[in-house]
Structure formats: structure tokens, C-alpha cells
Enzyme design. Sequence first.
Site, short mmCIF file in Angstrom:
data_model
loop_
_atom_site.label_atom_id
_atom_site.label_comp_id
_atom_site.label_asym_id
_atom_site.label_seq_id
_atom_site.Cartn_x
_atom_site.Cartn_y
_atom_site.Cartn_z
N CYS A 14 1.08 -0.81 0.30
CA CYS A 14 0.18 0.23 -0.20
C CYS A 14 0.99 1.56 -0.17
CB CYS A 14 -0.72 -0.23 1.44
SG CYS A 14 -0.24 0.50 2.71
N CYS A 17 3.64 1.65 2.37
CA CYS A 17 4.98 1.36 2.05
C CYS A 17 6.04 1.75 1.07
CB CYS A 17 4.69 -0.16 1.39
SG CYS A 17 3.45 -1.38 2.13
N ASP A 428 -5.55 17.82 -29.55
CA ASP A 428 -4.65 17.84 -30.80
C ASP A 428 -5.32 18.39 -32.11
OD1 ASP A 428 -2.72 16.75 -32.64
OD2 ASP A 428 -4.09 15.08 -32.78
N ASP A 627 -5.08 12.04 -29.92
CA ASP A 627 -5.61 10.42 -31.06
C ASP A 627 -3.81 9.31 -31.60
OD1 ASP A 627 -5.86 12.25 -32.88
OD2 ASP A 627 -6.12 10.68 -34.31
N ASP A 631 0.39 12.74 -29.50
CA ASP A 631 -0.16 13.29 -28.22
C ASP A 631 0.44 12.44 -27.07
OD1 ASP A 631 -1.38 14.87 -30.17
OD2 ASP A 631 -2.84 13.10 -30.58
#
Length: 735
Positions: A14, A17, A428, A627, A631
Site C-alpha cells: 500500500c 510502504c 490536438d 489520438d 500526443d
Amino acid sequence: MTQKIILKISKMSCVSCALNIEKILKKEKGIISVGINFASEKASIELEPEKISVEKIKEIIEKAGYKANDINNESLKNHHHDHHRIEKEEEVRKLRNRFLFSLIFSLPLIIMMALSLFGLYIPQLIIRYNYIIQFILTTLVVASSFYLWQNGFKGLVRLSPNMDSLVFIGTSAAYFYSTAVSFLNITQADLYFESAALILLFISLGKYLEAVTKGKTSQAIKKLIGLQPKEATILKNNQQIKVPISKVKIGDMILVKPGEKIPIDGVVFDGYSSVDEKTITGESMPVEKKKGDIVIGGTINKTGALSFKVTKVGKDTMLSQIVKTVEEAMESKAPIQLLADKVSFYFVPSVIIIAFLSLIFWLIVGKSLAFSLTVFVAVLIIACPCALGLATPVAVMMGTGLSAQKGILIKTSRALEAAEKINMVVFDKTGTLTKGEPVVTDIISNKEHSNIEILKIAASIEKNSEHPLAQAVIQRAEKEKIELTLVQNFQAVPGKGIKAEINKMKALLGTRKLMNENEIDYKEIEDKLNELENQGKTVAILALDKEIIGAIAVSDTLKEYSKEAVKMIHNMGKKTAIITGDNKTSAEAMAKQVGIDYVLAEVLPQEKAKEIKKLQTKNNVIAMVGDGINDAPALAQADLGIALGSGTDISIETGEIVLIKDDLRDVVKAIKLSKYTLRKIKQNLFWAFSYNIIGIPVAAGILYPFTGWLLNPAVAAGAMAFSSISVVLNALTMR
């Protein structure tokens, strides 16, 4: 001189840690900074090599109970090792099997508990041997989840307790308490076998789901690497020799045939071709390459053969730079530190201390050992972080399920946090706001010729051309069902256009340069040409027998809902921007057409992430919508990465939210759904913490003797169950 290293850390259970490792390392001389990313299991460490070695750091981490391995990012080839992937798959398989094993033996306990709760018939034999049946089933669940007890126990021994430590103390207390009272025949005592088994079952499920989702980001890197061909054709002593890409050196001459991928960066020495650079630059228009032009590894050679001289290899290539940028952007993100994990660092030791203090207090004031132990067990059971553990995943599961039904994939809990604070959406251009494919947008014709005639002549000429823009003209002619005319003496003029004969007339189709060379006057359409070019369109002029008869404009076109999506974002009170490799004129024309506020034009792929970072320094919380592969770094750098489902696998893996339907209006839906899910998570955490804040003091006996009955561990177990149920029910209201 300082050195920066990245280590792969395993065996963390977790965020506690991760915080423990940071705390231990920061005490060491020679370590300047430490950042542990629990989500990606990586440690980014800046050190002074003369004061501390990498081996010493690994030794310290391993001494603390974790495992540390080197990660070599020097070249693309080092990413091909699948050792870590196999390790992760094995871990996921083990956790799944452990959960299923726990589920099988927990089900009878749940059925027995339900029958008892609703007063339904239970066979006398089961009632008589109830404690033995519960003991056997719970022991089997404990055996399947024993790794949780091991992790928790080790954390306690090292004085760095984590969430597993609290699970260990709570469930082992319930288990051993119930075992003791069962076999000592204390008939009046309550049993808490179900509590121990169900807690371990829920925690096992959580661990399995976490392992499945963790580390997904590494897929983006693997797919980027996949763009580079494994081999290159070297020209040596008039021979073509295939060699592995790792053997290519700066100065080597490489041959790329039509349809092949360009293997590495270089400068064209001989040949002429059209190169599709969409995978790297994101731009749809193929780029013509001739002697002296730069070519990029990972792009596709379309029409002619090219010979080029290698200028960059290994980590210096553009593809490697994009990989590096994506990695850095991913590692710079904060881990998914939701409130429950942050508080757990202090919550765990606090609960243990409260439980022991309660035990000692009641012994001092003269209460019996049995009473004091009951209080001790009640505190641990009531504080077991079941509600805290469920608060986030159940809301996330409901929220993501609801989103998926609407065609939106929310991939990380971090995305939910980020969505609430977004004040700027950056798009974009190519393939995101636009369709990403060139089409004929305008046809100019003189009085003697109609638009259909101009299109017929142009398409007839272009039919023999391999130029990608020719396809847009031919497709338009096919759409209009135009029958093409036979063309003779076809001749492509590289970089300028086409010469041909059609109906015994000399035809020219191409640029101003082609017209000037053939002494053709195009002044009468100059204004129209400028107007179209200012809109970011590519225009081919058409002349017959030295007379201009028309022109055809080709451009990328807007997607159906781009304008509407931008308007919706403005209505939410957020700013918008466009980021593109296009020239400024073309980008500004597009921004004006869509209604976007800011324009970032002529941005190279590896610079997109830097531009996003600049915007972030001006108090902007950025959602990046893209896309393309180019990017990926920007999606990773942004506070929230939104990828289109129609895009490349790389952008989809890098984005934290994926729009399956490729509808930009879903950007608004995604932000709204994320905010709604986050609101539910906050409500759940509020109830979970409120329950602990009230429940722990009550279990410790703060209201005794007024509410002595509340000290019964059975009440504590019931309260714990109620807190979990309330959290789940609150999440279910999202339906």
C-alpha cells in the site's frame, strides 16, 4: 555531481510502504531526493555517487523488506525484455486463485450467517457443530490469505506497520479469540470467525483488482517501441545488406523501398518519395522528401525508393526521445494517494496504540482480563479498515461501469481527482478536432468549365499519380460517379505537380511554381488562392493549353461535433486551446472556425509535453485530448489525458480516459461523470472515517458504564459490517 536513477520496487502492499521507503532513504547521506510511485512501482532517486552507491540503496530497500531492481533506459532495445511482464502476469494469476479459494470457503459462512439473521431453518447437526465448521472454513480462508498475515506481521516487526498490519491484527485477533472461546467451551462467548473470513475475502479481492489495473502504463512504452523496425537495409559496396537495427551506426547509408517503414533518423541522400509521418507528427498530409530532407524513424515511405544517411541512433532518435518523454511524464505523476491511503500511514499505528492503551487502562482500573481483552478485540475489529478499503473501489467500480455504458472508459482513480480541478481543455488538431484524412473542400472554375468538368479533368490526370493528395481528388470523383478520361504522356514533376495530355490538350495540375515555369498567368484567381491557403488548405491549380481553367483545394475537415464540444466546454466555464505541428496560419484558421481560445502551432512531437507543462505553470489544470502517438507525451504530462478510441493504441494506453465512440461531446460527459464519481468517493470516505472516529472511542470504552453493551465485539463486528454496507449502498445509488 548528482546522478538520477530509477529503480523497480516490488513487494509494496500500500501507499504506507512507499512512504516508509521514502522515510528510510531520506535519512541516508548522499540522497538528495526520493519519489516513490506506488502505482507504477518505481522509485525515482537523485543521489551523490561519491557518497552513496546504487548497490547500497538497493541493499537498504531490501533490508526494509522490499525488492529493488535496476531499470536501464539507455536505448530502445532494452525495453524488449518481457521478464517483468511475465512476473506481473504470474502475480495476478496467484492473487486471482487466492481470492477464488477464499470465496469458495467464505460462501458457506455467508449462507449460515444469512440463515441465522433471517431466522430461517438451520439443520440441528450444523447448529451442534457450528463452531467446528466455522473454525475449519475460516482456517482455510486464513491459509489462502496467509500472505496478508505475513506482510502485516513483517511490517509490525520492522516497526513500519501498513494496512496489511491492521488487517493482520484485526483478523488474527478475531480468529484466535474465536478459536480460544470455541475450544475452551465458553458457551456464552460470541464467535467472530465470519468477520475474520469476510475481511480477508474483501482484502484479497481488492489486492487482485489492484494488481490487474496497476502497471498498465508500461503498455504504452512497449507499443511505442514496436514502431521501430527490427531490421534495416544497409547499402555497402553496391550491395544491399539486411542488419539488425542495433547494428546500425551513424554515417551508414540506408535504403527504404516503397511501403516500408523508415527504420531510423537520417538525411535523404538520393531519391524522391512521399512519406506518411502521421504516426510521429500526427499530421495527415504526407510529406514529400528529396535530397537534403530529414526522415524520421518509425514513419512510412509511401511512393518512391529513398536512400539516406543515418544521423541519429539509439537514445538520440526522435522515437527514443518520445519514449523518454512519455516515461518522464508518467513518473512525474503523483501516485494514486486517495485520502484513505494517506491517513493509513498514521491511522494504523494509532489504532494499535489505542487498542493496547485500552487493554492496559481497564486492567489498571480493576476490570478482569476477559473484559480487558474483549475491549482490545472490539477496538481492533471495529477499526479494521474494511469500510476504508471499500470506500474508493466500490464507487470507482460503479462510476466506471456507468461511464462504460455511455461509451467512456475511466482508467484510473487519479483521473477522477484531476477532472474536478480542470480549467483548460487542450485539443490536438489532426485526428482529434479533424477527421485526419485529406478531402476535396473547394473547386474553383471559370465561366467555360463547370465544377464537375474541373473535377473530371483533375481526377483523370491524378489517376496515374501515386501522390497521397491525388487520392482525395479521385475519391471525390468516384463519389460524384464521374467517368474519367484517358490521359497520355503523364509526367510527375517532383514537388511541383503533374504534366499530361488530355483530349489532345496540354494539361498542368500543381503549384504556382509549376505555372511560373510554364509561363502561365494565374493572377485572376490569386485572391481566391490566398483565401483558401489562409484557411490552411492545399491548392492545386489546373491549366489547359496555357490557360487557367480552375483549381482544387484539399484539406483535413472538422469532425461532426467539434464545434458543439468546444461550445459545451465554454459553457462549463473552462478555457480551450489547440496544439498542432501545423503552421500558425492554418492552426489559427482552424481555431477560429471551431471557436477555440488559444493556439499553440508548429509544435514538434517531443515539445508537446513541454508546452503542456508551460501552461500548467500558469495556474492551468489541463485536460489534454488527443489520438496520435505524437500526443502520448502530452497525454501523460497533462493533469488528465483523454484519448479517442479511434486513435492509436499508444494514446489509448497513455490516456486516463478513453472515448470509445470518438465523439468529442463525450469530453464534457467524461468530466461530469468523473466529478460525480469523485463526489461519491468523498461521501464514502466521510462515512468510513466518521465511523472510525466515533466507533474506536466507543469500542475503547469511553462511554462505559452508560453504554457497556457497546463493548461487545459482536456489536463491533456488526458496526463494522454496517459501515461497509452503508458505503456500498451509497455507491449503488449512482445507478
